[in-house]
Design a protein around this motif. Structure first.
Motif, PDB file in Angstrom:
ATOM      1  N   GLY A  84      15.497   1.784   1.213  1.00 24.47           N
ATOM      2  CA  GLY A  84      14.903   0.748   2.034  1.00 24.47           C
ATOM      3  C   GLY A  84      13.622   1.171   2.740  1.00 24.47           C
ATOM      4  O   GLY A  84      13.230   0.556   3.743  1.00 24.47           O
ATOM      5  N   LYS A  85      12.978   2.231   2.222  1.00 23.34           N
ATOM      6  CA  LYS A  85      11.750   2.726   2.848  1.00 23.34           C
ATOM      7  C   LYS A  85      10.517   2.248   2.078  1.00 23.34           C
ATOM      8  O   LYS A  85      10.550   2.131   0.849  1.00 23.34           O
ATOM      9  CB  LYS A  85      11.759   4.261   2.908  1.00 23.34           C
ATOM     10  N   LEU A  86       9.441   2.017   2.807  1.00 25.74           N
ATOM     11  CA  LEU A  86       8.179   1.612   2.190  1.00 25.74           C
ATOM     12  C   LEU A  86       7.532   2.805   1.503  1.00 25.74           C
ATOM     13  O   LEU A  86       7.458   3.899   2.079  1.00 25.74           O
ATOM     14  CB  LEU A  86       7.236   1.053   3.258  1.00 25.74           C
ATOM     15  N   ASP A  87       7.079   2.605   0.270  1.00 27.11           N
ATOM     16  CA  ASP A  87       6.432   3.689  -0.476  1.00 27.11           C
ATOM     17  C   ASP A  87       5.134   4.107   0.220  1.00 27.11           C
ATOM     18  O   ASP A  87       4.306   3.254   0.557  1.00 27.11           O
ATOM     19  CB  ASP A  87       6.118   3.211  -1.896  1.00 27.11           C
ATOM     20  N   PRO A  88       4.917   5.409   0.458  1.00 27.48           N
ATOM     21  CA  PRO A  88       3.700   5.865   1.153  1.00 27.48           C
ATOM     22  C   PRO A  88       2.413   5.473   0.442  1.00 27.48           C
ATOM     23  O   PRO A  88       1.407   5.160   1.095  1.00 27.48           O
ATOM     24  CB  PRO A  88       3.869   7.389   1.207  1.00 27.48           C
ATOM     25  N   ASN A  89       2.412   5.494  -0.897  1.00 27.54           N
ATOM     26  CA  ASN A  89       1.211   5.097  -1.626  1.00 27.54           C
ATOM     27  C   ASN A  89       0.897   3.624  -1.408  1.00 27.54           C
ATOM     28  O   ASN A  89      -0.266   3.233  -1.279  1.00 27.54           O
ATOM     29  CB  ASN A  89       1.388   5.367  -3.125  1.00 27.54           C
ATOM     30  N   PHE A  90       1.957   2.809  -1.356  1.00 28.53           N
ATOM     31  CA  PHE A  90       1.726   1.381  -1.139  1.00 28.53           C
ATOM     32  C   PHE A  90       1.281   1.118   0.297  1.00 28.53           C
ATOM     33  O   PHE A  90       0.540   0.162   0.551  1.00 28.53           O
ATOM     34  CB  PHE A  90       2.996   0.576  -1.448  1.00 28.53           C
ATOM     35  N   TYR A  91       1.718   1.960   1.222  1.00 29.21           N
ATOM     36  CA  TYR A  91       1.246   1.833   2.610  1.00 29.21           C
ATOM     37  C   TYR A  91      -0.282   1.973   2.652  1.00 29.21           C
ATOM     38  O   TYR A  91      -0.969   1.164   3.275  1.00 29.21           O
ATOM     39  CB  TYR A  91       1.892   2.903   3.485  1.00 29.21           C
ATOM     40  N   LEU A  92      -0.806   2.995   1.972  1.00 27.11           N
ATOM     41  CA  LEU A  92      -2.257   3.188   1.946  1.00 27.11           C
ATOM     42  C   LEU A  92      -2.942   2.019   1.246  1.00 27.11           C
ATOM     43  O   LEU A  92      -4.030   1.579   1.649  1.00 27.11           O
ATOM     44  CB  LEU A  92      -2.605   4.500   1.243  1.00 27.11           C
ATOM     45  N   ALA A  93      -2.302   1.474   0.201  1.00 28.64           N
ATOM     46  CA  ALA A  93      -2.871   0.315  -0.492  1.00 28.64           C
ATOM     47  C   ALA A  93      -2.910  -0.901   0.429  1.00 28.64           C
ATOM     48  O   ALA A  93      -3.881  -1.668   0.412  1.00 28.64           O
ATOM     49  CB  ALA A  93      -2.062   0.009  -1.749  1.00 28.64           C
ATOM     50  N   LEU A  94      -1.879  -1.099   1.241  1.00 30.82           N
ATOM     51  CA  LEU A  94      -1.861  -2.219   2.178  1.00 30.82           C
ATOM     52  C   LEU A  94      -2.997  -2.100   3.191  1.00 30.82           C
ATOM     53  O   LEU A  94      -3.668  -3.086   3.513  1.00 30.82           O
ATOM     54  CB  LEU A  94      -0.518  -2.273   2.911  1.00 30.82           C
ATOM     55  N   VAL A  95      -3.199  -0.886   3.709  1.00 31.51           N
ATOM     56  CA  VAL A  95      -4.285  -0.669   4.663  1.00 31.51           C
ATOM     57  C   VAL A  95      -5.632  -0.965   3.993  1.00 31.51           C
ATOM     58  O   VAL A  95      -6.522  -1.599   4.580  1.00 31.51           O
ATOM     59  CB  VAL A  95      -4.248   0.772   5.203  1.00 31.51           C
ATOM     60  N   THR A  96      -5.784  -0.520   2.748  1.00 28.63           N
ATOM     61  CA  THR A  96      -7.022  -0.744   1.999  1.00 28.63           C
ATOM     62  C   THR A  96      -7.287  -2.220   1.790  1.00 28.63           C
ATOM     63  O   THR A  96      -8.384  -2.732   2.067  1.00 28.63           O
ATOM     64  CB  THR A  96      -6.941  -0.036   0.635  1.00 28.63           C
ATOM     65  N   MET A  97      -6.271  -2.939   1.312  1.00 25.07           N
ATOM     66  CA  MET A  97      -6.452  -4.350   1.006  1.00 25.07           C
ATOM     67  C   MET A  97      -6.624  -5.177   2.272  1.00 25.07           C
ATOM     68  O   MET A  97      -7.396  -6.144   2.302  1.00 25.07           O
ATOM     69  CB  MET A  97      -5.265  -4.851   0.182  1.00 25.07           C
ATOM     70  N   HIS A  98      -5.922  -4.823   3.333  1.00 27.20           N
ATOM     71  CA  HIS A  98      -6.070  -5.535   4.600  1.00 27.20           C
ATOM     72  C   HIS A  98      -7.514  -5.446   5.085  1.00 27.20           C
ATOM     73  O   HIS A  98      -8.124  -6.462   5.460  1.00 27.20           O
ATOM     74  CB  HIS A  98      -5.122  -4.954   5.648  1.00 27.20           C
ATOM     75  N   GLY A  99      -8.072  -4.241   5.082  1.00 20.68           N
ATOM     76  CA  GLY A  99      -9.454  -4.069   5.528  1.00 20.68           C
ATOM     77  C   GLY A  99     -10.432  -4.821   4.649  1.00 20.68           C
ATOM     78  O   GLY A  99     -11.353  -5.494   5.140  1.00 20.68           O
ATOM     79  N   THR A 100     -10.250  -4.728   3.332  1.00 18.06           N
ATOM     80  CA  THR A 100     -11.150  -5.408   2.396  1.00 18.06           C
ATOM     81  C   THR A 100     -11.105  -6.916   2.591  1.00 18.06           C
ATOM     82  O   THR A 100     -12.138  -7.588   2.673  1.00 18.06           O
ATOM     83  CB  THR A 100     -10.751  -5.067   0.950  1.00 18.06           C
ATOM     84  N   ILE A 101      -9.888  -7.455   2.663  1.00 17.64           N
ATOM     85  CA  ILE A 101      -9.715  -8.903   2.782  1.00 17.64           C
ATOM     86  C   ILE A 101     -10.312  -9.423   4.081  1.00 17.64           C
ATOM     87  O   ILE A 101     -11.065 -10.410   4.089  1.00 17.64           O
ATOM     88  CB  ILE A 101      -8.214  -9.261   2.687  1.00 17.64           C
ATOM     89  N   MET A 102     -10.007  -8.760   5.185  1.00 17.10           N
ATOM     90  CA  MET A 102     -10.457  -9.281   6.474  1.00 17.10           C
ATOM     91  C   MET A 102     -11.977  -9.143   6.645  1.00 17.10           C
ATOM     92  O   MET A 102     -12.639 -10.053   7.149  1.00 17.10           O
ATOM     93  CB  MET A 102      -9.730  -8.568   7.618  1.00 17.10           C
ATOM     94  N   VAL A 103     -12.537  -8.017   6.234  1.00 19.16           N
ATOM     95  CA  VAL A 103     -13.977  -7.802   6.429  1.00 19.16           C
ATOM     96  C   VAL A 103     -14.802  -8.672   5.487  1.00 19.16           C
ATOM     97  O   VAL A 103     -15.762  -9.329   5.910  1.00 19.16           O
ATOM     98  CB  VAL A 103     -14.339  -6.318   6.235  1.00 19.16           C
ATOM     99  N   PHE A 104     -14.441  -8.694   4.221  1.00 19.78           N
ATOM    100  CA  PHE A 104     -15.286  -9.377   3.241  1.00 19.78           C
ATOM    101  C   PHE A 104     -14.848 -10.824   2.989  1.00 19.78           C
ATOM    102  O   PHE A 104     -15.659 -11.746   3.066  1.00 19.78           O
ATOM    103  CB  PHE A 104     -15.306  -8.596   1.924  1.00 19.78           C
ATOM    104  N   PHE A 105     -13.583 -11.034   2.692  1.00 16.52           N
ATOM    105  CA  PHE A 105     -13.164 -12.359   2.242  1.00 16.52           C
ATOM    106  C   PHE A 105     -12.945 -13.346   3.392  1.00 16.52           C
ATOM    107  O   PHE A 105     -13.082 -14.550   3.199  1.00 16.52           O
ATOM    108  CB  PHE A 105     -11.886 -12.249   1.402  1.00 16.52           C
ATOM    109  N   VAL A 106     -12.588 -12.842   4.566  1.00 14.68           N
ATOM    110  CA  VAL A 106     -12.369 -13.736   5.709  1.00 14.68           C
ATOM    111  C   VAL A 106     -13.609 -13.789   6.600  1.00 14.68           C
ATOM    112  O   VAL A 106     -14.179 -14.854   6.832  1.00 14.68           O
ATOM    113  CB  VAL A 106     -11.133 -13.298   6.533  1.00 14.68           C
ATOM    114  N   LEU A 107     -14.052 -12.626   7.099  1.00 12.04           N
ATOM    115  CA  LEU A 107     -15.094 -12.610   8.116  1.00 12.04           C
ATOM    116  C   LEU A 107     -16.512 -12.707   7.542  1.00 12.04           C
ATOM    117  O   LEU A 107     -17.457 -12.980   8.277  1.00 12.04           O
ATOM    118  CB  LEU A 107     -14.970 -11.351   8.971  1.00 12.04           C
TER     119      LEU A 107
END
Length: 623
Positions: A84-107
């Motif tokens: 039931g633990k989040l994969d560490p590699n996917f954690y880094l991917a979430l941080v990457t995609m969150h930043g990309t989406i919010m900076v470029f696609f939203v803001l």
């Protein structure tokens, strides 16, 4: 002999034709700037929800590192393990995609794409953008970019995982980690399409503002929103191609064996053949876009806040020319401070001191804007609409986040705080939250013009107070954690004795983030409900002066059914002494109609009115 069509005639001749367009041509592949603005807005809201959900997942991991996340397995699949633990590699991917989406696609696309498209023609008195076709293409390049970026989330190896700054060698070597594989390739392709979209839009915005202003709309009568959109477009046109070149060179390194950013790389003890490249070169290329991008995000929000604050303070904006010069100063300085993101790269200390000085100087025009907003509010007859509250919230974040920027601009301090949560707190306040608040203020303020209906005020007030308190609750504590030295992008806090004392604080930030995200559902409900069932709006519900409120409540393609309005005055004639009828005078009201409130120099302009009215307006917009 050729015939010159007037702007008005060119569009009136084809006006009926626009009404005969089918649904797909009218609402999907539309060339009407208002429809395209709505497409950008709805796309931006969808991406904001996706980016926000990603942040909740990694905040849960940070706030509750021992939590069983099996309940997320139906959504995240293989990225939740058997325990039931989040994969560490996917954690880094979430941080990457969150930043990309919010900076470029939203803001960037969501904010600038929406309001530049919607307001520029309406506020300068134009029928549409200079090129409706290029405007349509700009959105669909963005949409194609969105599809590719969204597709990358579902790859077996996961989306890009090198953080949103995608520094090589992590982003240049497909075998480095799962997030360096196909997900990174799709990230680069999506960003290339996104940049093309922004360049097409930027050319259109600048061309429209320069060439299609209505009679009398000189540059000194432009609303500050239009000035902000023009400076933003210029920033994008000059800086986005640099990121495009970096992305293309990175694709060459990944796929074609070049060594632009790679040198002396070993994987599992095996030396790769790459020689002569420099990952620092990529940082220079990225941040040459990356720092102007900060202002590409915040300048449109500041422009929207200028209009909302002046309108709801019932006062002229304080320091109109100072605001314009401060934005011009920000635009210029934004291009020569990029290396303050690179103090840790081993640059020459003298060069570091130069970038440090320039960084501190850019605080001056930023402070001018904050001072002018506060002075406009001072002793104003303030009307606290939801839009006004969000605009004031923007000023609050811009000031509090900007103060920490002065700290990070100091090289000696930045070396200690670099890549800690102090940096996360800084840019989420000064850029992320401030820009989001400006965007939301714009939606509340111009919603009646977009959809012909009013949003619910009570829900707007609830949305504001939860979000305003929640943002500070999430990001303000991060300053203390950052000063304590905790690095960003770490998967878990547990196991570090030094940081155990901050475990409860981190849990508090996660709970605050959940509450803040939930408040956005109130906004989304209000937005969707009001489109169909909101109270019908009047033609000028906020008693504003700018030209968009002189159009019909639901303007068709062409905006004004008859002649275009003629402009005689600046857009901030609120509460003038001697004014007898109301407390505002729209831009299309001549000075000869308001003798009781004219200043001496304005009485002298009455003689020029006939000259303005006699101008031949023959600027044609291609259909």
């Amino acid at each position: 002999m050729s015939t010159v069509l007037s702007h008005t005639d060119a569009h009136d001749d084809g006006h009926e034709e626009h009404h005969e367009l089918g649904f797909i041509r009218k609402y999907i592949f539309s060339e009407d700037h208002k429809i395209i603005a709505k497409q950008y807005l709805i796309s931006g809201i969808v991406w904001a929800v996706i980016g926000g959900l990603m942040s909740l997942v990694f905040r849960l991991q940070l706030g509750f590192p021992d939590m069983d996340m099996t309940f997320l397995k139906p959504f995240l699949g293989q990225w939740i393990d058997a325990q039931g633990k989040l994969d560490p590699n996917f954690y880094l991917a979430l941080v990457t995609m969150h930043g990309t989406i919010m900076v470029f696609f939203v803001l960037t696309a969501g904010l600038s794409g929406t309001f530049s498209n919607f307001l520029i023609p309406l506020q300068i008195g134009a029928r549409d953008m200079a090129s409706g076709f290029l405007n349509m293409l700009s959105y669909w390049f963005f949409f194609a970019s969105s599809i590719i970026m969204f597709w990358s989330i579902f790859l077996e190896t996961g989306p890009a995982g090198g953080s949103w700054v995608i520094y090589p060698p992590l982003s240049a070597l497909p075998e480095a980690n799962p997030g360096s594989g196909a997900g990174m390739t799709l990230w680069l392709v999506a960003m290339a399409l996104f940049i093309i979209s922004q360049l097409l839009g930027g050319v259109n915005y600048v061309s429209t503002i320069i060439n299609l202003r209505t009679k009398g709309m000189t540059f000194d009568k432009l609303p500050l929103t239009v000035w902000a959109f023009m400076f933003t477009a210029i920033l994008g046109l000059l800086s986005f191609p640099v990121l495009l070149s970096a992305a293309l060179l990175l694709i060459f390194d990944r796929s074609f064996g070049t060594s632009f950013f790679l040198s002396d790389i070993y994987i599992n003890g095996h030396a790769l053949p790459n020689q002569g490249g420099s990952p620092i070169l990529f940082q220079h290329l990225f941040w040459f876009l990356g720092h102007p991008e900060v202002y590409i995000v915040i300048l449109p929000a500041l422009g929207l806040a200028s209009e909302v604050i002046a309108t709801n303070s019932r006062k002229p904006i304080f320091g109109y020319k100072a605001m314009i010069f401060s934005m011009a100063g920000i635009m210029f300085l934004a291009f020569i401070v990029w290396a303050h993101h690179m103090f840790m790269t081993g640059m020459n200390p003298f060069l570091g001191s130069v970038f440090m000085l320039l960084t501190l100087i850019i605080a001056v025009p930023s402070a001018v804007k904050a001072f002018n907003y506060i002075t406009t509010l001072w002793r104003g007859n303030i009307i606290f609409t939801p839009a006004m509250l969000f605009a004031i919230g923007l000023v609050s974040f811009f000031v509090s986040g900007g103060l920490t920027g002065i700290i990070l601009g100091n090289a000696a301090l930045d070396i200690q705080l670099h890549d800690t949560y102090f940096v996360v707190a800084h840019f989420h306040l000064v850029m992320g939250s401030a820009a989001i608040f400006g965007m939301v203020a714009g939606v509340y303020h111009w919603f009646p013009k977009m959809f012909g209906r009013m949003m619910n005020k009570t829900l707007g007030y609830v949305h504001f107070w939860i979000t305003f308190a929640g943002v500070y609750a999430v990001f303000f504590p991060m300053h203390y954690v950052g000063i304590a030295g905790f690095p960003r992008r770490y998967y878990a806090w547990s196991g570090f004795d030094t940081f155990d004392i901050y475990a409860d604080l981190n849990t508090f930030m996660t709970v605050a983030a959940i509450i803040t995200f939930t408040a956005q559902l109130i906004f989304i409900f209000n937005f969707i409900y009001s489109i169909f069932w909101g109270k019908k709006a009047s033609a000028n519900p906020w008693n504003s002066n700018t030209l968009e409120w002189t159009t019909p409540i639901n303007p068709g393609h062409g905006n004004w059914p008859g002649e275009l309005p003629t402009v005689y005055r600046w857009p901030y004639d609120y509460s003038k002494p001697g004014q007898e009828d109301g407390d505002f005078i729209p831009q299309n009201i001549p000075f000869s109609a308001t003798p009781e409130s004219n200043l001496p120099e304005e009485n002298e302009l009455i003689a020029e009115e006939k000259v303005i009215e006699a101008l031949e307006f023959d600027k044609n917009v291609p259909d």
